[in-house]
Design an enzyme around this catalytic site. Structure first.
Site, PDB file in Angstrom:
ATOM      1  N   ASP A 186     -28.856   3.471  31.649  1.00  0.00           N
ATOM      2  CA  ASP A 186     -27.760   2.693  32.312  1.00  0.00           C
ATOM      3  C   ASP A 186     -26.333   3.126  32.275  1.00  0.00           C
ATOM      4  OD1 ASP A 186     -27.891   0.339  33.954  1.00  0.00           O
ATOM      5  OD2 ASP A 186     -28.529  -1.020  32.180  1.00  0.00           O
ATOM      6  N   SER A 214     -27.941  -3.968  28.658  1.00  0.00           N
ATOM      7  CA  SER A 214     -28.296  -5.344  27.929  1.00  0.00           C
ATOM      8  C   SER A 214     -28.188  -5.241  26.487  1.00  0.00           C
ATOM      9  CB  SER A 214     -29.526  -5.708  28.519  1.00  0.00           C
ATOM     10  OG  SER A 214     -30.503  -4.847  28.371  1.00  0.00           O
ATOM     11  N   GLU A 255     -32.580  -8.016  41.073  1.00  0.00           N
ATOM     12  CA  GLU A 255     -32.557  -9.056  39.937  1.00  0.00           C
ATOM     13  C   GLU A 255     -32.043  -9.989  40.439  1.00  0.00           C
ATOM     14  OE1 GLU A 255     -30.382  -7.776  36.390  1.00  0.00           O
ATOM     15  OE2 GLU A 255     -30.384  -9.691  35.695  1.00  0.00           O
ATOM     16  N   GLU A 307     -25.118  -0.175  39.105  1.00  0.00           N
ATOM     17  CA  GLU A 307     -25.337  -1.199  39.736  1.00  0.00           C
ATOM     18  C   GLU A 307     -24.622  -1.073  40.930  1.00  0.00           C
ATOM     19  OE1 GLU A 307     -24.186  -4.733  37.089  1.00  0.00           O
ATOM     20  OE2 GLU A 307     -25.661  -4.218  35.468  1.00  0.00           O
ATOM     21  N   LYS A 320     -29.042   4.467  35.681  1.00  0.00           N
ATOM     22  CA  LYS A 320     -29.285   3.577  36.576  1.00  0.00           C
ATOM     23  C   LYS A 320     -27.673   3.206  36.749  1.00  0.00           C
ATOM     24  CE  LYS A 320     -30.519  -0.774  35.267  1.00  0.00           C
ATOM     25  NZ  LYS A 320     -29.373  -1.578  35.260  1.00  0.00           N
TER      26      LYS A 320
HETATM   27  O1  KIV Z   1     -29.600  -3.614  31.197  1.00  0.00           O
HETATM   28  C1  KIV Z   1     -30.702  -4.051  31.266  1.00  0.00           C
HETATM   29  O2  KIV Z   1     -31.381  -4.206  30.409  1.00  0.00           O
HETATM   30  C2  KIV Z   1     -30.939  -4.144  32.838  1.00  0.00           C
HETATM   31  C3  KIV Z   1     -32.367  -4.494  33.261  1.00  0.00           C
HETATM   32  C4  KIV Z   1     -32.672  -4.335  34.695  1.00  0.00           C
HETATM   33  C5  KIV Z   1     -33.291  -5.584  32.474  1.00  0.00           C
HETATM   34  O3  KIV Z   1     -30.357  -3.718  33.701  1.00  0.00           O
END
Ligand code: KIV
Length: 277
Positions: free
Chosen positions: A88, A50, A187, A120, A118
């Protein structure tokens, strides 16, 4: 040489053990300064992609690069002593194959020194998550409204309203849990479904626009503090209006610069401050 700062951060296994325990408090951090400010207050810091939208003014997260995530990940690590730090993986760095995902995740883990990554996706990413977790990369899953697929969803729309969609999200949660995720972000998903997933899977769920029943919650720090105001999603609660505070500080500063009252003698070197009469 100075001694390295001792860090005693929460581990991914401690996060996993918080299933059905004390709710897990998570926030995003992109800089060392923010990490230091949040250090005493959260269980997990996410260096989220983000940052592309919040820091760089991009329209979506799709243009974020691995180098950007590594640079911000390193900055956060310099400020974070206690929370678990997760970075991420940006769009295009893990979807192609488990091998490609491992190469890029290993680079992040080595160069940043974070506790995990993380990514997706649901059932289609299960093979990759298994490949990563079996090779020493802890994975935080992310299902439901996954921003890197915004073009497939046709916008940032809540997920799980129709029964087929709900069935798929439940299968995604199960697949990510079975593949070895230590926790899963849900989410933008309807509340009853997020609740049901939380009751069903054995790993913690971390909600964002999901359900108070989730095992933890995550929000973007710039959203809760009122620094980012391009738009405010329904699921965000703004606890402060720091953006207004910064604008007000800038207005006062400029007023004093233009009036010649800043800097005052106490801000100058070699000038004795005037004695109060
Ligand atoms: O990129 C991000 O900040 C997220 C969230 C779960 C807030 O993936």
């Amino acid at each position: 040489m100075s001694a390295p700062v001792k860090k005693n951060r929460k581990s991914v296994t401690e996060i996993r053990d918080q299933k059905n325990g004390l709710p897990i408090s998570c926030l995003t951090a992109y800089t060392s300064l923010t990490a230091r400010l949040l250090d005493d207050h959260v269980d997990l810091l996410l260096v989220g992609d983000s940052l592309g939208m919040v820091l760089y003014g991009m329209d979506s997260t799709l243009n974020v690069t691995l180098d950007m995530m590594i640079a911000h990940g390193k900055a956060v690590m310099r400020g974070a002593e206690k929370p678990c730090v997760i970075v991420d993986m940006p769009f295009g760095t893990y979807q192609e194959s488990p091998q490609m995902a491992f190469r890029n995740c290993a680079r992040v883990m080595k160069e940043v020194g974070c506790d995990g990554i993380k990514l997706e996706g649901g059932t289609e990413m299960a093979e990759t998550v298994e490949f990563l977790t079996q090779r020493g990369v802890p994975v935080l899953g992310h299902i439901g409204l996954t921003p890197q697929s915004v073009n497939v969803f046709g916008g940032f729309k809540s997920q799980g309203k129709d029964p087929e969609e709900a069935k798929k999200i439940m299968a995604d949660a199960q697949a990510m849990s079975d593949a070895g995720c230590f926790a899963i972000v849900i989410e933008g998903t309807v509340e009853p479904l997020a609740r049901k997933i939380t009751e069903t899977i054995p790993v913690p769920t971390i909600g964002i626009g999901a359900s108070p029943a989730c095992d933890g919650q995550i929000l973007v720090t710039e959203d809760i503090s009122g620094l980012f105001s391009d738009f405010t999603p329904k699921f965000v609660k703004r606890y402060m209006e720091l953006g207004q505070g910064i604008a007000e500080a800038a207005r006062m500063y400029s007023e004093e610069v233009r009036a010649g009252t800043f800097p005052a003698p106490e801000h100058c070197f070699g000038v004795k401050p005037e004695k109060k009469k």
